[in-house]
Every structure is written in structure tokens, then in C-alpha cells.
Design an enzyme around this catalytic site. Sequence first.
Site, short mmCIF file in Angstrom:
data_model
loop_
_atom_site.label_atom_id
_atom_site.label_comp_id
_atom_site.label_asym_id
_atom_site.label_seq_id
_atom_site.Cartn_x
_atom_site.Cartn_y
_atom_site.Cartn_z
N ASN A 7 11.29 15.24 -67.01
CA ASN A 7 12.48 15.85 -66.19
C ASN A 7 13.70 15.40 -66.85
OD1 ASN A 7 14.17 16.77 -64.32
ND2 ASN A 7 13.01 15.71 -62.56
N ARG A 75 10.31 20.12 -66.85
CA ARG A 75 11.22 20.65 -66.15
C ARG A 75 12.34 21.54 -66.97
NH1 ARG A 75 16.95 18.39 -63.81
NH2 ARG A 75 17.40 19.93 -62.37
N HIS A 164 17.27 23.67 -58.19
CA HIS A 164 16.58 22.75 -57.25
C HIS A 164 15.15 23.04 -56.72
CE1 HIS A 164 20.35 20.45 -56.79
NE2 HIS A 164 20.20 19.99 -57.76
N ARG A 223 31.27 18.81 -58.64
CA ARG A 223 31.62 20.25 -58.41
C ARG A 223 32.03 20.49 -57.14
NH1 ARG A 223 25.56 20.64 -59.79
NH2 ARG A 223 25.54 20.52 -61.95
N GLU A 366 9.71 15.53 -57.46
CA GLU A 366 9.89 16.70 -58.41
C GLU A 366 8.88 16.18 -59.38
OE1 GLU A 366 14.11 18.57 -58.76
OE2 GLU A 366 14.14 16.15 -58.76
#
Length: 379
Positions: A7, A75, A164, A223, A366
Site C-alpha cells: 500500500n 493498491r 479511498h 488540501r 485497507e
Amino acid sequence: MNILVINSGSSSLKYQLFKMPEKAPVCSGLVERIGEAGSEVSDHGVALKKVIAAMSEGPNAVIRSPDDIVAVGHRVVHGGERFKGPAIIDEAVKKQIKRLFSLAPLHNPANYKCIEVAEQTFPHAKQVAIFDTAFHQSIPEMAYRYAIPEEYYKEHRIRVYGFHGTSHKYVSEQAMGWLKNPEAKLISIHLGNGCSMTAVNAGKSVDTTMGFGPLSGLMMGTRSGDIDASVVFHLMEHSGYTLEQLSTLLNKQSGLLGVGGTMDMRDIRKRLEQGDEKARLAVLLYAYRIKKFIGAYAAVLNGLDAIIFTAGVGENDVAMRAAVCENMEYLNIVFDQQKNTQYKKELLEINADESPVKILVIPTNEEYEIARQCFELVS
């Protein structure tokens, strides 16, 4: 079946080795500050080679030879419109990942590099791509299209992709199991350095806050989230900003960092305790955006069974969960502060017993979700 999960983020690489179908990993780790000034790890290829050495050398080795690994799950952040699920990586898939470099410039090149190193290191293993965008391919056209001329969609593929997806898929499935309701209407709230929310109806994504890229929607670590495009035009016309400067401003200098002075919510909390007004404003803005999208997505779903908090901030910031959930009785969300303080890294309800809508804190996983999808595909 041994499945290695890679990942890779923009400057980090997380890994876990699973002996599927067991959920607990055999080993796991993290390489950080990849490519940063002064770091010994120059790129993701070097990082993955360090990971492989750590797993296969010395007294704590968990693999004896490359052939011990049956599959490597990668990923991959951007899969465009082509990939609606996991894919065995071949030359055509690699070509498509490269084609999308411009849409995910911080992530897809790193993902691609790790694929190349893994192919060389584990030549007999199946390489599998799990795309962040895949879960959101169920979003209807009225939600993924932008209100711009059609040729920009047809020729440039400008649309909402969402991100996501692996996290939202995992926690929403956990929630449906907890509620014993496969038709549940859910809002998944992933709050980390990157933040996004997804409206999930019966296990399918129907809308999400991140769009063409990962900049839109919620306020994040660095962000800005949603911002009027007129601001961009204004800064270009009146202050002479270049595209590169604007990209840096909105992606790397805004969010918690721009408003509160630091990108880490834990540091924001410390400043807040000291009476810092900028930190106070940052927390208010952050919570307000989440509240606003809960209302919007409850309308999109025409009802709501549960909201889910997950990822670093979602799982660990007690005060943020409270700020979001208080004064939401109109939407049948009744919060319980005492339950809210009892989270211990496993699924927890933090709603009042009489609350029609459940409030769930669910630790995301994840890496296991990537391993599970790999296992199903390869099996």
C-alpha cells in the site's frame, strides 16, 4: 496462501503479509519519508527492496524464498473508468496505470514502480491491482458528471472518480454485518490526512466527496477541499499566480495547515488547548464541512441507517466526532458522549440507545481488504 500487500502513498509504503484466509497478518511494517530531503530511501523501488530484505533475511525471516509468495496485492490509486474491480496485472493493465499518471501524479507512478520491483522479485507470483476508484464505479451519471460541455467528458474523461474506495468498501461491509442489514443506507466518513465521505446504498457507492482528483470535498491535512473556481481565476489574473503555484497552494499549503498552522489534528488540538484562535477556526471549518455533507447525503439516500467514522482522525479524535454529531437530532442522529470515549480499536456504537440512526466507529483495514480481494480473484 501467502499474499503480500503493498500500500504505497505519495511518500510512504505500508506492507502486510497475510496467510489467507486468516485475517491477522504474519508481519507488517511501514517505510516513511520516501524521496524527502535527507532520507536514505530515494524512491518506492528502494523502499520495497528494503521491505523484501526485512521479510526474507535474518532470524526473524517470514519467507524462505520468493516462491513462498503466491500473490502480491498492489493498491493503485487511479483506475479511471476501465476498472470496476481487482485485476490481474499484465502489460495492458500496466499501460493503463501509466496512462493515468497525470490524474494521480503523486501516487500512480509510485504504485507502478512497486509493481515493477515486485514482478522482478516474485516472478512466479500473481500481481494484482486493487484500485481506489473501483468501488465508486457504481455512482450514477447524474452524480459523476460535471455540468460542463459533453466533449470534456468524452474526450478528456473529466468526471467524478472518487478515492479511498478500498477503505469505504471495507467499513461499509463491516457496518452492514453489524446492523444485519444488507440494504443499509450508510454514510462512510474517512478522516485522515486525506479526507472523503461516501454515500453507500446496499453496499454500492452512490456519491462521494472527492472528484476528478483528491482535492475536492472535505477540508484535509493540506488540501483545501471545495473552493469556488473563481478564486483560482482571481489569483491568476490579479496576483500573477502560475498553475504550479496554485496547485501547491490548494494541495499542499491549505486545509488544516493553511488555517490552523499544522497539518496534524493532534497538534491542532494542542494549540487549541493553549487558546490558539487559528486552531479553533480550523476545527470549526473541518467539522462544519462534514456536517454539511451528512445532510446532503441523507437527502441523496432518502434516509439513513448509520454514519461511520474511520481512519486516523475518525477513529481517534473523540472531540471531532462529538463536534460532528451533536445537534443532529433532526436527522435522527442522537449522540452519546460517554460511549464516544470508550473506543478501543474495534467496532463501537457511540449513539444513544434510542437513536434511530446508528453512529459507528470502525477501524479501517485497507490491507486486509486488498488481501481478501486478491484471494478471491486468484482462488
